[in-house]
Motif scaffolding. Structure first.
Motif, short mmCIF file in Angstrom:
data_model
loop_
_atom_site.label_atom_id
_atom_site.label_comp_id
_atom_site.label_asym_id
_atom_site.label_seq_id
_atom_site.Cartn_x
_atom_site.Cartn_y
_atom_site.Cartn_z
N TYR A 1 -1.01 7.15 -1.45
CA TYR A 1 -0.24 8.21 -2.07
C TYR A 1 1.24 8.16 -1.72
CZ TYR A 1 -4.69 10.01 -3.51
OH TYR A 1 -5.90 10.12 -4.09
N ILE A 2 1.59 7.42 -0.71
CA ILE A 2 3.00 7.29 -0.37
C ILE A 2 3.70 6.34 -1.35
CG2 ILE A 2 4.65 6.63 1.41
CD1 ILE A 2 3.07 9.22 1.90
N SER A 3 3.04 5.23 -1.66
CA SER A 3 3.61 4.27 -2.60
C SER A 3 3.15 4.50 -4.03
CB SER A 3 3.24 2.84 -2.19
OG SER A 3 1.83 2.66 -2.23
N SER A 4 2.26 5.49 -4.24
CA SER A 4 1.72 5.82 -5.57
C SER A 4 1.08 4.61 -6.23
CB SER A 4 2.83 6.38 -6.47
OG SER A 4 3.38 7.55 -5.94
N LYS A 5 0.19 3.94 -5.46
CA LYS A 5 -0.45 2.74 -5.97
C LYS A 5 -1.96 2.75 -5.71
CE LYS A 5 3.48 -0.44 -5.33
NZ LYS A 5 3.64 -0.79 -6.76
N ALA B 1 0.72 0.17 4.03
CA ALA B 1 0.82 1.61 4.27
C ALA B 1 1.37 1.85 5.67
CB ALA B 1 -0.54 2.27 4.10
N PRO B 2 2.66 1.57 5.90
CA PRO B 2 3.21 1.73 7.24
C PRO B 2 3.38 3.20 7.62
CG PRO B 2 4.94 1.19 5.67
CD PRO B 2 3.65 1.09 4.93
N LEU B 3 3.36 3.47 8.93
CA LEU B 3 3.65 4.81 9.44
C LEU B 3 5.14 5.09 9.29
CD1 LEU B 3 1.45 4.70 12.64
CD2 LEU B 3 1.11 6.20 10.68
N PRO B 4 5.61 6.34 9.43
CA PRO B 4 4.85 7.50 9.91
C PRO B 4 4.02 8.19 8.84
CG PRO B 4 7.11 8.13 9.53
CD PRO B 4 7.04 6.65 9.28
N VAL C 1 1.25 8.20 6.16
CA VAL C 1 0.11 7.44 5.65
C VAL C 1 -0.87 8.39 4.99
CG1 VAL C 1 -1.79 5.89 6.19
CG2 VAL C 1 0.35 5.71 7.47
N ILE C 2 -1.11 8.22 3.71
CA ILE C 2 -2.14 8.99 3.01
C ILE C 2 -2.94 8.00 2.17
CG2 ILE C 2 -2.67 10.92 1.49
CD1 ILE C 2 0.03 12.10 2.10
N LEU C 3 -4.08 7.60 2.71
CA LEU C 3 -4.96 6.65 2.04
C LEU C 3 -6.29 7.31 1.74
CD1 LEU C 3 -4.37 3.47 4.22
CD2 LEU C 3 -3.74 3.69 1.82
#
Length: 385
Positions: A343-347, A319-322, A324-326
């Motif tokens: 939520y960025i990678s939908s995983k 989950a790299p910046l900028p 990040v939604i974990l």
């Protein structure tokens, strides 16, 4: 014949230990059993004996395939045992689709609370619904169950909601925290299950309440992430860590207080979020743009009981910046394995804390988990018994 000869109190004792799914089937055994299962004393007894921390309720967003339809809300009760094994299919199979007019407020003792916000010109109406997913019973559309609050001009108010159980009065309560931008005051209004009106319980100076619209209930107290700074005019960049607090409203005493952040919080966190994990209040955030951190308040209201549950690098969690939604969705019984959502990678991410490694990642399907809530299956009725 053998069952008929058993004393009634022994039958009741045996049945009270059974799961809700079995009891719903056993209602057809006899009219006596059918009457017993929803009696108030039996409902409480079964709730007391139900296994805790075995399920979570995921608030979901259901992605539609039609361009002219908005994504729909949904809720999915999931077993903590089965959810980490195959999260996508578990969520998909258990998801209940909601009308997109409804806002999910929370879950408590098996009851789910929904609010339908209806805008009528300059005013808004709050209609409250309760449902029990395990028994599939929902409050009816009737004047004493479908309620209208006092009217509030929409642009004057910021609204936060909460739902919880007051054990002293044995009542389920819905809370609206209304921040009046014009008067710079805050009002708290409460609706009890079975009432036909909202009560104004207190007024206090306004201050910012951040994050999720819905508060997190723990031990009869609903909690929101807040900033101890009067008024609404502020910039996040100027907020200091000493100004961060948790605004807690006591459903029984009908008062509020502030809880302090963990002592180990050295700077203003990025994306702070409150939740409830195994009955404990938790705080998750990104630290120094490099780590995902989760704190757990082991004993509610005791600020020295804050314990760091997780501190793992964003690099390891992929989950790299900028951006990040974990979010932490659930934790195994022994505390070694955690299921998170990126939520960025939908995983989905299944992380082994003990070995400090990712066990696997899995893509979201149609149901995207937005938040996780403690959940227990129960017989509690969504109306006065």
């Amino acid at each position: 014949m053998a069952m008929a000869q058993l004393p009634q109190d022994l039958i009741e004792e045996i049945l009270s230990w059974l799961p809700v799914k079995s009891l719903m089937r056993f209602r057809c055994v006899s009219s006596t059993w059918n009457s017993l299962i929803f009696q108030a004393h039996f409902v409480k007894l079964n709730l007391q004996r139900s296994s805790r921390n075995t399920h979570v309720l995921l608030r979901c967003q259901i992605n539609t395939v039609f361009e002219d339809m908005r994504d729909l809300p949904g809720i999915a009760p999931c077993s903590i045992c089965s959810l980490p094994e195959n999260p996508s299919s578990t969520v998909d199979n258990g998801c209940h689709q909601l009308d997109n007019r409804y806002l999910f407020i929370g879950s408590c003792n098996g009851l789910v609370c929904l609010i339908n916000l209806v805008a009528r010109g300059e005013f808004s109406e709050y209609w409250v619904w309760f449902c029990n997913l395990a028994t599939r019973i929902m409050s009816e559309d009737s004047p004493h169950l479908c309620l209208r609050s006092c009217n509030y001009k929409l642009w004057w108010y910021q609204v936060k909601c909460g739902f919880g159980y007051d054990d002293r009065s044995d009542t389920y309560k819905v809370v609206l925290v209304l921040s009046n931008i014009k008067s710079q005051n805050r009002e708290v209004r409460v609706h009890r299950l079975g009432d036909t009106h909202w009560r104004k319980v207190l007024t206090c100076p306004a201050f910012p309440i951040s994050g999720e619209k819905c508060g997190q209930p723990v031990s009869g107290i609903v909690n929101w992430f807040a900033i101890r700074k009067l008024g609404f005019d502020y910039e996040w960049e100027t907020v200091t860590v000493d100004q961060l607090v948790i605004f807690s409203y006591d459903l029984n005493k009908e008062i509020f207080k502030y809880l302090l952040m963990p002592n180990g919080l050295s700077q203003v966190p990025r994306g702070p979020e409150l939740g409830v994990l195994k009955g404990c209040l938790c705080l998750s955030h990104v630290h120094r743009r490099t780590h995902f951190v989760v704190w757990l308040m082991r004993e509610f209201g005791v600020e020295n009981s804050w314990t760091q549950l997780l501190n793992v690098t964003l690099e390891l969690l992929q989950a790299p910046l900028p951006c990040v939604i974990l979010k932490l969705l659930c934790i195994s019984e022994n505390g070694d394995v955690l299921l998170l959502a990126n939520y960025i990678s939908s995983k989905f991410i299944l992380y082994n804390k003990k070995d400090n490694r990712i066990v696997y990642t899995q893509d979201f399907n149609n149901q995207v988990p937005m938040s996780s809530h403690d959940y227990i299956q129960s017989l509690v009725l969504p109306y006065e018994n």
